[in-house]
Motif scaffolding. Structure first.
Motif, PDB file in Angstrom:
ATOM      1  N   UNK A   1     -52.605  -4.626  97.915  1.00 51.10           N
ATOM      2  CA  UNK A   1     -51.293  -4.706  98.543  1.00 51.10           C
ATOM      3  C   UNK A   1     -50.784  -6.127  98.313  1.00 51.10           C
ATOM      4  N   UNK A   2     -49.667  -6.277  97.615  1.00 50.71           N
ATOM      5  CA  UNK A   2     -49.189  -7.620  97.270  1.00 50.71           C
ATOM      6  C   UNK A   2     -48.816  -8.441  98.489  1.00 50.71           C
ATOM      7  N   UNK A   3     -49.064  -9.737  98.400  1.00 49.83           N
ATOM      8  CA  UNK A   3     -48.717 -10.644  99.500  1.00 49.83           C
ATOM      9  C   UNK A   3     -47.442 -11.426  99.203  1.00 49.83           C
ATOM     10  N   UNK A   4     -47.009 -11.444  97.959  1.00 50.73           N
ATOM     11  CA  UNK A   4     -45.801 -12.176  97.583  1.00 50.73           C
ATOM     12  C   UNK A   4     -44.658 -11.245  97.294  1.00 50.73           C
ATOM     13  N   UNK A   5     -43.593 -11.784  96.746  1.00 52.13           N
ATOM     14  CA  UNK A   5     -42.410 -10.967  96.468  1.00 52.13           C
ATOM     15  C   UNK A   5     -42.670  -9.908  95.403  1.00 52.13           C
ATOM     16  N   UNK A   6     -42.044  -8.751  95.613  1.00 55.62           N
ATOM     17  CA  UNK A   6     -42.196  -7.622  94.694  1.00 55.62           C
ATOM     18  C   UNK A   6     -40.849  -6.932  94.499  1.00 55.62           C
ATOM     19  N   UNK A   7     -40.770  -6.147  93.441  1.00 51.42           N
ATOM     20  CA  UNK A   7     -39.675  -5.201  93.253  1.00 51.42           C
ATOM     21  C   UNK A   7     -40.258  -3.815  93.481  1.00 51.42           C
ATOM     22  N   UNK A   8     -39.522  -2.956  94.145  1.00 46.28           N
ATOM     23  CA  UNK A   8     -39.998  -1.602  94.445  1.00 46.28           C
ATOM     24  C   UNK A   8     -38.961  -0.570  94.050  1.00 46.28           C
ATOM     25  N   UNK A   9     -39.451   0.569  93.604  1.00 44.30           N
ATOM     26  CA  UNK A   9     -38.610   1.741  93.427  1.00 44.30           C
ATOM     27  C   UNK A   9     -39.176   2.809  94.347  1.00 44.30           C
ATOM     28  N   UNK A  10     -38.321   3.441  95.129  1.00 46.49           N
ATOM     29  CA  UNK A  10     -38.776   4.453  96.064  1.00 46.49           C
ATOM     30  C   UNK A  10     -37.610   5.174  96.704  1.00 46.49           C
TER      31      UNK A  10
ATOM     32  N   UNK B   1     -27.301   8.127 100.349  1.00 47.35           N
ATOM     33  CA  UNK B   1     -28.601   7.435 100.362  1.00 47.35           C
ATOM     34  C   UNK B   1     -29.750   8.429 100.280  1.00 47.35           C
ATOM     35  N   UNK B   2     -29.697   9.477 101.092  1.00 48.81           N
ATOM     36  CA  UNK B   2     -30.795  10.447 101.159  1.00 48.81           C
ATOM     37  C   UNK B   2     -30.966  11.158  99.817  1.00 48.81           C
ATOM     38  N   UNK B   3     -32.203  11.300  99.401  1.00 49.74           N
ATOM     39  CA  UNK B   3     -32.494  12.063  98.188  1.00 49.74           C
ATOM     40  C   UNK B   3     -32.361  11.291  96.891  1.00 49.74           C
ATOM     41  N   UNK B   4     -32.074  10.000  96.961  1.00 52.05           N
ATOM     42  CA  UNK B   4     -31.930   9.178  95.762  1.00 52.05           C
ATOM     43  C   UNK B   4     -33.068   8.173  95.651  1.00 52.05           C
ATOM     44  N   UNK B   5     -33.371   7.761  94.425  1.00 50.26           N
ATOM     45  CA  UNK B   5     -34.300   6.657  94.220  1.00 50.26           C
ATOM     46  C   UNK B   5     -33.532   5.351  94.342  1.00 50.26           C
ATOM     47  N   UNK B   6     -34.174   4.371  94.982  1.00 49.02           N
ATOM     48  CA  UNK B   6     -33.562   3.070  95.200  1.00 49.02           C
ATOM     49  C   UNK B   6     -34.493   1.987  94.697  1.00 49.02           C
ATOM     50  N   UNK B   7     -33.926   0.923  94.177  1.00 53.28           N
ATOM     51  CA  UNK B   7     -34.715  -0.234  93.779  1.00 53.28           C
ATOM     52  C   UNK B   7     -34.422  -1.371  94.749  1.00 53.28           C
ATOM     53  N   UNK B   8     -35.480  -1.915  95.306  1.00 55.76           N
ATOM     54  CA  UNK B   8     -35.368  -3.084  96.169  1.00 55.76           C
ATOM     55  C   UNK B   8     -36.014  -4.246  95.428  1.00 55.76           C
ATOM     56  N   UNK B   9     -35.263  -5.310  95.218  1.00 51.37           N
ATOM     57  CA  UNK B   9     -35.758  -6.464  94.484  1.00 51.37           C
ATOM     58  C   UNK B   9     -36.094  -7.603  95.427  1.00 51.37           C
ATOM     59  N   UNK B  10     -37.177  -8.291  95.084  1.00 43.29           N
ATOM     60  CA  UNK B  10     -37.571  -9.517  95.782  1.00 43.29           C
ATOM     61  C   UNK B  10     -37.789  -9.284  97.276  1.00 43.29           C
ATOM     62  N   UNK B  11     -38.599  -8.276  97.598  1.00 45.32           N
ATOM     63  CA  UNK B  11     -38.955  -8.007  98.990  1.00 45.32           C
ATOM     64  C   UNK B  11     -40.429  -8.353  99.207  1.00 45.32           C
ATOM     65  N   UNK B  12     -40.783  -8.606 100.451  1.00 42.83           N
ATOM     66  CA  UNK B  12     -42.167  -8.912 100.813  1.00 42.83           C
ATOM     67  C   UNK B  12     -42.682  -7.851 101.774  1.00 42.83           C
TER      68      UNK B  12
END
Length: 129
Positions: free
Chosen positions: A71-80, A14-25
């Motif tokens: 700052x979004x208030x609804x669902x978003x996809x994130x890469x981080x 997990x550490x040191x990798x980019x991750x995509x989280x879909x449909x988070x608030x």
């Protein structure tokens, strides 16, 4: 998903990798992303949550991609990426976004489809005349 990333001791997978989280608030923060660090929460569709850490003071990519956006208030996809903040004996996993994409609301998608369909009908009628 958040449940697999939310670990106080991060494994090397997990550490040191980019991750995509879909449909988070995002919750606990509001307004506009600026130059100050912000801490909130992110929650996925399963109800799993973890700390959200907007960290522009250490990562120029975060600042370049998000500075000045609401700052979004609804669902978003994130890469981080995930890191762990330790204070005393408490270790807290944090997700730092590098990019955030707002997910269109279903009604917006439906309205777009209706508008596109109407445009096709109008164009076809004009060509037939």
């Amino acid at each position: 998903d958040i449940a697999s990333l939310n670990q106080p001791t991060l494994p090397q997978s997990i550490a040191g990798y980019l991750w995509e989280l879909d449909n988070v608030s995002i919750s606990g923060i509001s307004g506009t992303f600026g130059t100050a660090n912000l801490t909130g929460m992110i929650t996925d569709g399963n109800g799993d949550s973890m700390t959200f850490y907007y960290w522009p003071t250490s990562y120029s990519e975060v600042n370049r991609n998000l500075f000045g956006t609401d700052i979004p208030t609804g669902p978003v996809n994130m890469i981080g990426f995930v890191s762990v903040f330790t204070s005393g004996s408490v270790s807290t996993p944090e997700f730092t976004p590098l990019s955030i994409t707002v997910i269109p609301e279903p009604t917006a998608l439906i309205l777009s489809a209706i508008g596109g369909s109407l445009m096709i009908v109008v164009l076809r009628r004009r060509r037939a005349v």
